[in-house]
Design a protein around this motif. Sequence first.
Motif, mmCIF file in Angstrom:
data_model
loop_
_atom_site.group_PDB
_atom_site.id
_atom_site.type_symbol
_atom_site.label_atom_id
_atom_site.label_comp_id
_atom_site.label_asym_id
_atom_site.label_seq_id
_atom_site.Cartn_x
_atom_site.Cartn_y
_atom_site.Cartn_z
ATOM 1 N N GLU A 1 0.848 -1.310 0.030
ATOM 2 C CA GLU A 1 -0.007 0.038 -0.188
ATOM 3 C C GLU A 1 0.983 1.085 -0.101
ATOM 4 O OE1 GLU A 1 -2.312 -0.397 3.263
ATOM 5 O OE2 GLU A 1 -3.599 -1.991 2.371
ATOM 6 N N ARG A 2 1.856 1.218 0.911
ATOM 7 C CA ARG A 2 2.848 2.415 0.858
ATOM 8 C C ARG A 2 3.629 2.564 -0.545
ATOM 9 N NH1 ARG A 2 5.686 2.679 6.792
ATOM 10 N NH2 ARG A 2 3.799 2.526 8.115
ATOM 11 N N ARG B 1 2.561 1.927 -3.391
ATOM 12 C CA ARG B 1 1.550 2.314 -4.439
ATOM 13 C C ARG B 1 1.357 3.805 -4.258
ATOM 14 N NH1 ARG B 1 -1.523 -2.469 -2.791
ATOM 15 N NH2 ARG B 1 -1.688 -3.999 -4.533
ATOM 16 N N ARG B 2 1.551 4.326 -2.808
ATOM 17 C CA ARG B 2 1.413 5.697 -2.707
ATOM 18 C C ARG B 2 2.770 6.646 -2.787
ATOM 19 N NH1 ARG B 2 -1.391 3.877 1.772
ATOM 20 N NH2 ARG B 2 0.260 4.731 3.489
ATOM 21 N N GLY B 3 3.828 5.568 -2.959
ATOM 22 C CA GLY B 3 5.218 6.264 -3.198
ATOM 23 C C GLY B 3 5.892 6.451 -2.262
ATOM 24 N N ILE B 4 5.472 6.043 -0.973
ATOM 25 C CA ILE B 4 6.410 6.228 0.251
ATOM 26 C C ILE B 4 7.038 5.270 0.976
ATOM 27 C CG2 ILE B 4 4.801 8.241 0.776
ATOM 28 C CD1 ILE B 4 3.216 6.313 2.592
#
Length: 305
Positions: A298-299, A301-304
């Motif tokens: 999930e992270r 995908r959010r670029g973090i």
Amino acid sequence: MTSPLSITDPDTIQGLLQDALDLRAKFIISLTREQGSRFDVSGMLREIRDRNLTVEVSGLSANPKSWVGQVVTCYFKVRDNSRKADIFYNFPSPVLDAAASRFDFNLILKRPVGLDIGQRRSSIRLDPASGDILNFSLWEDGKMVFRCPEAGRAKLRPPMVGGQHFEQGLVTIQDVSAGGIRMRLAAKLLKDISAETLSKGEIPAAEGKPVGPAAWTKGARLVVWIVLSEQADNGHQVFWLKGRISYRREDYLNKDVEFGLEITHHGKNDQSGKTAWTPVRENDVLELGTWVYQRYLERFRRGIA
């Protein structure tokens, strides 16, 4: 079938493999044995061909000819300059051949047509975000329950470190993995628990010697209750875990103490309602590792990540 974190563009795959070759990136080759256990060896990509790859592996005592025909999973990482981070990739591949190299052994693998983003589950250390952990409690192993004569049964003792301490920030979870937890206990909490333990007479006072968490050292055994958020459905997962302290590190400025806990057992309620403890194999609690991996994806995908 591919996922949103799969790479199938041939030029991108070629570029990543070439980077791994040029930078002498470490490869981890993971073989799942018949009994379900994993066997990992490290290696290095030596050659890229149209239909196969040559990976030189080390640490084997005999020629891995028995691997031929079996499917291994390969893991490697390459620097992503746009993200300014190392990105982990993996792909499954059948072993086509195995032969002795000059120093070790070469595995001939089928060239991948796709790469997945992600490292070995057991290697992922997740720094929990706000809201990931809903509650947390901690007991010393062997001191979690007591016999209650009035009730005629065993009852749970109040935790040594409880939810109120977690809410107040006196205990923080630094990271979680499939096989371990890293936590930080504030100096105030250590002092308060030591004073409370002595006042109750639970441990004989010894002048100048700490008690409770302040006295925990490598090898001390603990029991953890942790509640993790499931963001997809606003639900949660509850884990009972036993483990031993693998390291202890004190901050010499503020006297906070950081502990690393290696998980040794996973507890689940049986049909009678009692907790049945199962030994953890290969540092991997399946359900916990799945939760960590999903948060990692999930992270990413959010670029973090």
